[in-house]
Design a protein around this motif. Structure first.
Motif, short mmCIF file in Angstrom:
data_model
loop_
_atom_site.label_atom_id
_atom_site.label_comp_id
_atom_site.label_asym_id
_atom_site.label_seq_id
_atom_site.Cartn_x
_atom_site.Cartn_y
_atom_site.Cartn_z
N ALA A 163 22.06 64.01 16.10
CA ALA A 163 20.61 64.15 16.21
C ALA A 163 20.19 65.42 16.93
O ALA A 163 19.04 65.84 16.82
N ALA A 164 21.09 66.07 17.62
CA ALA A 164 20.76 67.25 18.43
C ALA A 164 20.76 68.56 17.63
O ALA A 164 20.72 69.63 18.22
N ALA A 192 23.50 65.96 2.83
CA ALA A 192 24.31 64.81 3.26
C ALA A 192 25.53 65.35 3.99
O ALA A 192 26.36 66.04 3.41
N MET A 193 25.62 65.07 5.27
CA MET A 193 26.72 65.58 6.09
C MET A 193 27.91 64.62 6.15
O MET A 193 28.98 65.00 6.59
N GLY A 194 27.72 63.39 5.69
CA GLY A 194 28.79 62.39 5.76
C GLY A 194 30.12 62.87 5.19
O GLY A 194 31.16 62.71 5.84
N PRO A 195 30.14 63.46 3.99
CA PRO A 195 31.41 63.93 3.44
C PRO A 195 32.08 65.01 4.30
O PRO A 195 33.31 64.98 4.47
N LEU A 196 31.30 65.91 4.85
CA LEU A 196 31.89 66.94 5.72
C LEU A 196 32.42 66.33 7.02
O LEU A 196 33.49 66.72 7.49
N ASP A 232 18.86 62.52 10.41
CA ASP A 232 18.82 61.06 10.32
C ASP A 232 20.24 60.58 10.59
O ASP A 232 21.07 60.55 9.68
N PRO A 233 20.54 60.24 11.85
CA PRO A 233 21.91 59.83 12.18
C PRO A 233 22.38 58.59 11.44
O PRO A 233 23.58 58.46 11.18
N SER A 234 21.46 57.71 11.05
CA SER A 234 21.89 56.48 10.38
C SER A 234 22.48 56.75 9.00
O SER A 234 23.31 55.99 8.52
N THR A 235 22.05 57.84 8.36
CA THR A 235 22.59 58.20 7.04
C THR A 235 23.39 59.50 7.07
O THR A 235 23.86 59.94 6.03
#
Length: 90
Positions: free
Chosen positions: A54-55, A33-37, A14-17
């Motif tokens: 997304a890929a 959750a990949m945001g922190p990395l 989910d690229p938006s999150t």
């Protein structure tokens, strides 16, 4: 089954999150959750691009996930984190 040896059946981004939904070989699902990395680790910063994020896809018969030849994460590390977060929530 031990903590090691789990395989990822499928992964959805989910690229938006900046979140991944992982479906495991035993049918369970977990979220990463990949945001922190992406924010703090240089190797993951290219994933800030939504198309690239997304890929994501499983590789090595589900033993890891990857985005390209340069960015990957092993299934065992993702499984251990998922189990740890489930135990924290209990």
């Amino acid at each position: 089954m031990t903590a090691f040896g789990h395989r990822i059946r499928s992964v959805t981004a989910d690229p938006s999150t900046q979140t991944l939904k992982l479906t495991w070989d035993d049918g369970t699902t977990s979220f990463k959750a990949m945001g922190p990395l992406i924010a703090r680790r240089r190797v993951f910063q290219p994933l800030a691009d939504t198309d690239r994020f997304a890929a994501v896809h499983p590789i090595h018969d589900g033993r890891a996930i990857a985005w390209d030849d340069d960015i990957d994460i092993c299934a065992d590390a993702l499984w251990l984190e998922a189990v740890e977060s489930q135990n924290d929530a209990a």
